[in-house]
Design a protein around this motif. Structure first.
Motif, mmCIF file in Angstrom:
data_model
loop_
_atom_site.group_PDB
_atom_site.id
_atom_site.type_symbol
_atom_site.label_atom_id
_atom_site.label_comp_id
_atom_site.label_asym_id
_atom_site.label_seq_id
_atom_site.Cartn_x
_atom_site.Cartn_y
_atom_site.Cartn_z
ATOM 1 N N LEU A 116 29.703 35.929 42.130
ATOM 2 C CA LEU A 116 30.938 35.187 41.883
ATOM 3 C C LEU A 116 30.661 33.769 41.392
ATOM 4 N N GLY A 172 46.193 40.857 50.629
ATOM 5 C CA GLY A 172 45.110 40.056 50.079
ATOM 6 C C GLY A 172 45.117 39.943 48.570
ATOM 7 N N LEU A 190 43.445 39.528 41.378
ATOM 8 C CA LEU A 190 42.269 39.434 42.242
ATOM 9 C C LEU A 190 42.463 40.331 43.445
ATOM 10 N N GLU A 191 41.435 41.147 43.748
ATOM 11 C CA GLU A 191 41.506 42.081 44.870
ATOM 12 C C GLU A 191 40.299 41.862 45.791
ATOM 13 N N PRO A 192 40.378 40.916 46.745
ATOM 14 C CA PRO A 192 39.293 40.806 47.725
ATOM 15 C C PRO A 192 39.208 42.104 48.530
ATOM 16 N N ALA A 199 34.888 41.078 45.534
ATOM 17 C CA ALA A 199 36.264 40.864 45.083
ATOM 18 C C ALA A 199 36.391 41.526 43.721
ATOM 19 N N ARG A 223 40.153 32.803 39.634
ATOM 20 C CA ARG A 223 40.122 33.872 40.631
ATOM 21 C C ARG A 223 38.798 33.877 41.389
ATOM 22 N N ALA A 227 38.122 33.662 45.419
ATOM 23 C CA ALA A 227 37.355 34.673 46.153
ATOM 24 C C ALA A 227 36.202 34.036 46.924
ATOM 25 N N LYS A 232 33.764 35.783 49.833
ATOM 26 C CA LYS A 232 33.157 36.849 49.034
ATOM 27 C C LYS A 232 32.002 36.273 48.203
ATOM 28 N N ALA A 235 31.367 39.932 42.435
ATOM 29 C CA ALA A 235 32.522 40.320 41.637
ATOM 30 C C ALA A 235 32.285 41.693 41.041
#
Length: 265
Positions: A116, A172, A190-192, A199, A223, A227, A232, A235
């Motif tokens: 990330l 989230g 964004l999906e953690p 993420a 994003r 994250a 996180k 990615a």
């Protein structure tokens, strides 16, 4: 013994951490069929995924395809089903079995994974562009309409309603948009992923007239910073050939491919 490459480490993390229930946080139901996870989403969408198919032969894989489709056909609310395949899987006869049962393949996408932190480095903000995280129903509907225009898809309200429902569950997910010239011109989700290092970066879209200005990369950096703040470190994204080179320049690696096969009533 040769050292394990970064690509191999990323692919192992992808298979171990993401090809589980973590892959489908918004599912309203999950049924198991052998190695398959048969997932039902709101809005009449079915989804088929798995960690791997083990040592199943072509005959058994073909039988599973038929049984999985029968499962969703039995639910009249399901209007479309996606089978998510991965290029590095051992799956003899899968392509042929899916075609026989009426599934049609979309274009393959690249499975991209990387740190990330690399997505946040040396990312200038495009002149005249503002980024913000959105949550209101009106903003979500405007974002969805813009994204459908960017992808050349028919205008439908189903996507917006599904996103609004998810925001209400507070699972989230984050929605980000880019605005300039008095309008939304870019967006991304964004999906953690709970209980993982990952993420997910999804739904990246920029209107054609505004591409090439760094908007996609700026949205990705925003994003990524969010994250990182949530703890996180990695990615992941399924990327088209538009976004793959941008992510590669930020240090992400193509670890495999994924091809969705789609069936509809």
């Amino acid at each position: 013994m040769k050292p394990v490459s970064a690509l191999a480490k990323y692919l192992e993390a992808y298979d171990d951490q993401l090809r589980t229930d973590a892959e489908t946080p918004s599912a309203i139901r999950v049924d198991l069929l052998g190695p398959l996870r048969l997932v039902t989403f709101a809005g009449g969408r079915g989804f088929i995924t798995y960690r791997d198919l083990g040592d199943l032969d072509g005959r058994r894989i073909a039988a599973l395809v038929g049984q999985a489709l029968d499962h969703f056909r039995a639910d009249p609310d399901i209007t479309r089903v996606e089978w998510k395949s991965r290029g590095h899987d051992r799956a003899p006869g899968l392509h042929e079995a899916l075609l026989v049962h009426g599934f049609l393949p979309d274009e393959p996408e690249s499975i991209m994974i990387g740190a990330l932190a690399g997505l946040c480095t040396d990312v200038p903000m495009p002149a005249g562009v503002a980024l913000r995280r959105i949550s209101s129903d009106a903003d979500v509907r405007a974002m969805s309409a813009m994204a459908q225009e960017a992808f050349g898809d028919p205008a439908k309200t189903r996507l917006a309603e599904a996103l609004i429902s998810r925001l209400a569950r507070n699972d989230g997910m984050e929605l980000w948009v880019a605005e300039t010239d008095g309008r939304m011109v870019g967006a991304g989700r964004l999906e953690p992923v709970p209980n993982t290092d990952f993420a997910g970066f999804w739904g990246g879209a920029t209107l054609a007239a505004y591409r090439g200005r760094g908007i996609y990369r700026a949205l990705t950096a925003a994003r990524a910073r969010s994250a990182l703040a949530a703890g996180k470190t990695l990615a992941h994204s399924d990327s088209t050939e538009y976004s793959r080179p941008i992510l590669e320049r930020s240090g992400m690696l193509k670890v495999s491919t994924t091809t969705p096969y789609n069936w509809s009533r």
